[in-house]
Design a protein around this motif. Structure first.
Motif, mmCIF file in Angstrom:
data_model
loop_
_atom_site.group_PDB
_atom_site.id
_atom_site.type_symbol
_atom_site.label_atom_id
_atom_site.label_comp_id
_atom_site.label_asym_id
_atom_site.label_seq_id
_atom_site.Cartn_x
_atom_site.Cartn_y
_atom_site.Cartn_z
ATOM 1 N N CYS A 88 31.975 43.518 36.803
ATOM 2 C CA CYS A 88 33.196 43.445 37.342
ATOM 3 C C CYS A 88 34.891 44.255 36.483
ATOM 4 O O CYS A 88 35.541 43.770 35.604
ATOM 5 N N HIS A 89 34.890 45.338 37.156
ATOM 6 C CA HIS A 89 36.309 46.221 37.466
ATOM 7 C C HIS A 89 37.503 45.402 37.943
ATOM 8 O O HIS A 89 38.914 45.699 37.266
ATOM 9 N N SER A 90 37.934 44.939 38.833
ATOM 10 C CA SER A 90 38.823 44.396 39.002
ATOM 11 C C SER A 90 38.319 43.039 40.191
ATOM 12 O O SER A 90 37.396 43.665 40.953
ATOM 13 N N PHE A 91 39.678 41.657 40.994
ATOM 14 C CA PHE A 91 39.067 41.161 41.638
ATOM 15 C C PHE A 91 40.382 40.926 42.980
ATOM 16 O O PHE A 91 41.116 40.992 40.997
ATOM 17 N N CYS A 92 39.823 40.256 43.746
ATOM 18 C CA CYS A 92 41.599 39.498 44.018
ATOM 19 C C CYS A 92 40.932 38.551 45.302
ATOM 20 O O CYS A 92 39.865 38.742 46.268
ATOM 21 N N LEU A 93 41.643 37.098 44.999
ATOM 22 C CA LEU A 93 41.090 36.372 45.846
ATOM 23 C C LEU A 93 42.354 35.614 46.765
ATOM 24 O O LEU A 93 43.867 35.791 46.309
ATOM 25 N N MET A 94 42.148 36.269 48.111
ATOM 26 C CA MET A 94 43.097 35.153 49.357
ATOM 27 C C MET A 94 42.661 34.752 49.995
ATOM 28 O O MET A 94 42.120 33.228 48.875
ATOM 29 N N VAL A 95 43.437 34.195 51.039
ATOM 30 C CA VAL A 95 43.312 32.873 51.389
ATOM 31 C C VAL A 95 41.940 32.477 51.942
ATOM 32 O O VAL A 95 41.592 31.143 52.085
ATOM 33 N N TYR A 99 37.914 37.609 49.576
ATOM 34 C CA TYR A 99 38.207 38.151 48.684
ATOM 35 C C TYR A 99 37.667 39.192 48.702
ATOM 36 O O TYR A 99 37.175 39.877 49.346
ATOM 37 N N HIS A 100 38.624 40.452 47.692
ATOM 38 C CA HIS A 100 37.559 41.359 47.098
ATOM 39 C C HIS A 100 37.271 42.250 45.409
ATOM 40 O O HIS A 100 37.859 41.041 44.931
ATOM 41 N N LEU A 101 36.268 42.137 45.728
ATOM 42 C CA LEU A 101 35.078 42.494 44.634
ATOM 43 C C LEU A 101 35.397 43.903 43.784
ATOM 44 O O LEU A 101 34.485 44.666 44.853
ATOM 45 N N MET A 102 35.145 44.563 42.804
ATOM 46 C CA MET A 102 34.961 46.321 42.515
ATOM 47 C C MET A 102 34.312 45.398 41.221
ATOM 48 O O MET A 102 34.474 44.819 40.400
ATOM 49 N N ILE A 103 32.413 46.238 42.044
ATOM 50 C CA ILE A 103 31.546 45.111 41.549
ATOM 51 C C ILE A 103 30.615 46.986 40.794
ATOM 52 O O ILE A 103 30.499 47.486 42.017
ATOM 53 N N GLU A 119 42.098 54.223 42.484
ATOM 54 C CA GLU A 119 42.680 53.852 43.908
ATOM 55 C C GLU A 119 42.625 52.826 44.391
ATOM 56 O O GLU A 119 43.153 52.064 44.748
ATOM 57 N N LEU A 120 40.693 52.645 44.166
ATOM 58 C CA LEU A 120 40.419 51.242 45.130
ATOM 59 C C LEU A 120 41.014 50.034 43.601
ATOM 60 O O LEU A 120 41.167 48.763 44.508
ATOM 61 N N ALA A 121 40.414 49.816 42.768
ATOM 62 C CA ALA A 121 40.580 48.455 41.959
ATOM 63 C C ALA A 121 42.674 48.764 42.186
ATOM 64 O O ALA A 121 43.022 47.547 41.899
ATOM 65 N N ARG A 122 43.281 49.824 42.413
ATOM 66 C CA ARG A 122 45.183 49.461 42.944
ATOM 67 C C ARG A 122 45.182 48.649 44.199
ATOM 68 O O ARG A 122 45.468 47.932 44.636
ATOM 69 N N TYR A 123 44.475 49.583 45.429
ATOM 70 C CA TYR A 123 44.214 48.884 46.033
ATOM 71 C C TYR A 123 44.014 47.765 46.372
ATOM 72 O O TYR A 123 44.862 46.455 47.044
ATOM 73 N N VAL A 124 42.897 46.843 45.423
ATOM 74 C CA VAL A 124 42.352 45.372 45.681
ATOM 75 C C VAL A 124 43.843 44.363 45.415
ATOM 76 O O VAL A 124 44.301 43.063 45.100
#
Length: 286
Positions: free
Chosen positions: A51-58, A61-65, A115-120
């Motif tokens: 897992c390189h990056s993640f973000c939990l919204m309400v 969620y977003h994952l970079m796997i 770019e995607l990791a930043r976006y996340v």
């Protein structure tokens, strides 16, 4: 129900999203966020993910796997099912927590991972939930830059990401933070998405053709994904010596490879009705 195409192969890198059913909230409080991170960590360990990056919204969620073992679907089914069960038990509810199947985009590591990791991690900033990415505790940003993160983020791998920004950790973290800050207000990378499946250049996509299953006859899969490995129009249409040959090429482009009549008309600089008539003529001669 539309069934998204899954492309799985060893070492694949994905941007993964999953939303609440009917856009309902899936993270109602800190407990839900912590529980999801706990289950994500167990899934990463069980399925040998990176897992390189993640973000939990309400409500999503977003994952970079990254999947060394080509097992994204089985891992995602486990993650969403176990969290859904835990959520229903906590709130005494029944039914599906997530809306349909998860969405996964295959990403070219060399061109788009940064770019995607930043976006996340900038999702909460774009949604005007916080002013700075470090103000959101439920993403990988704080752990990556060395700030105290939320608990249960030991599953996160930051070595590759930080390695792109400097040889020593302190310099890499500062450069990464500057890189993320420079992305605030920029357009998302999604306009570069191809076939709703790939984020990468033509060379990257060509290399993936062997990993794309033969699914042109599966109607539940969106048309644009069924023909993800189709040849370009230039190769199909090319040159012809007679109008009949042109009509046959147009029919092949439309029926076999799924190009729309408008796409063909624009490529050949013809009127839409000319293409439509060419298809009808060619069908009648078959």
């Amino acid at each position: 129900m539309v069934r998204p195409l899954r492309i799985e192969f060893p070492g694949a890198l994905y941007h993964v999203t999953s939303r609440g059913n009917g856009r309902q909230k899936i993270f109602l409080d800190d407990y839900d966020n912590l529980k999801f991170l706990e289950l994500l960590g167990k899934t990463v360990e069980r399925f040998n993910w990176i897992c390189h990056s993640f973000c939990l919204m309400v409500n999503h969620y977003h994952l970079m796997i990254e999947t060394p073992d080509a097992n994204l679907s089985s891992g995602m089914h486990h993650l969403n099912a176990t969290f859904g069960q835990a959520h229903n038990k906590t709130y005494d509810t029944v039914g599906h927590l997530f809306q349909g199947r998860f969405k996964a985009i295959v990403v070219d590591r060399e061109s788009y991972l940064l770019e995607l990791a930043r976006y996340v991690v900038l999702n909460p900033v774009r949604a005007a939930m916080v002013a700075r990415p470090e103000d959101w505790p439920w993403s990988s940003y704080r752990a990556t830059v060395g700030l105290p993160p939320a608990e249960k983020t030991g599953f996160l791998t930051t070595s590759w990401l930080l390695g792109q920004f400097g040889a020593d950790e302190a310099t890499a973290r500062k450069n990464y933070a500057d890189f993320v800050a420079s992305g605030i207000g920029r357009d998302s990378p999604w306009p570069k998405l191809q076939s709703q499946l790939f984020l990468g250049g033509e060379t990257f996509i060509d290399k993936l053709k062997d990993a794309i299953p033969e699914i042109t006859a599966v109607r539940e899969i969106p048309k644009i994904q069924r023909h993800a490995n189709r040849p370009p129009l230039q190769d199909i249409l090319g040159r012809w010596k007679t109008r009949r040959r042109r009509d046959e090429a147009i029919l092949v482009a439309h029926i076999t490879h799924g190009y729309s009549q408008k796409e063909i008309a624009d490529f050949l600089d013809l009127h839409y009705t000319t293409v439509s008539c060419a298809i009808k003529r060619s069908r009648m001669k078959r």
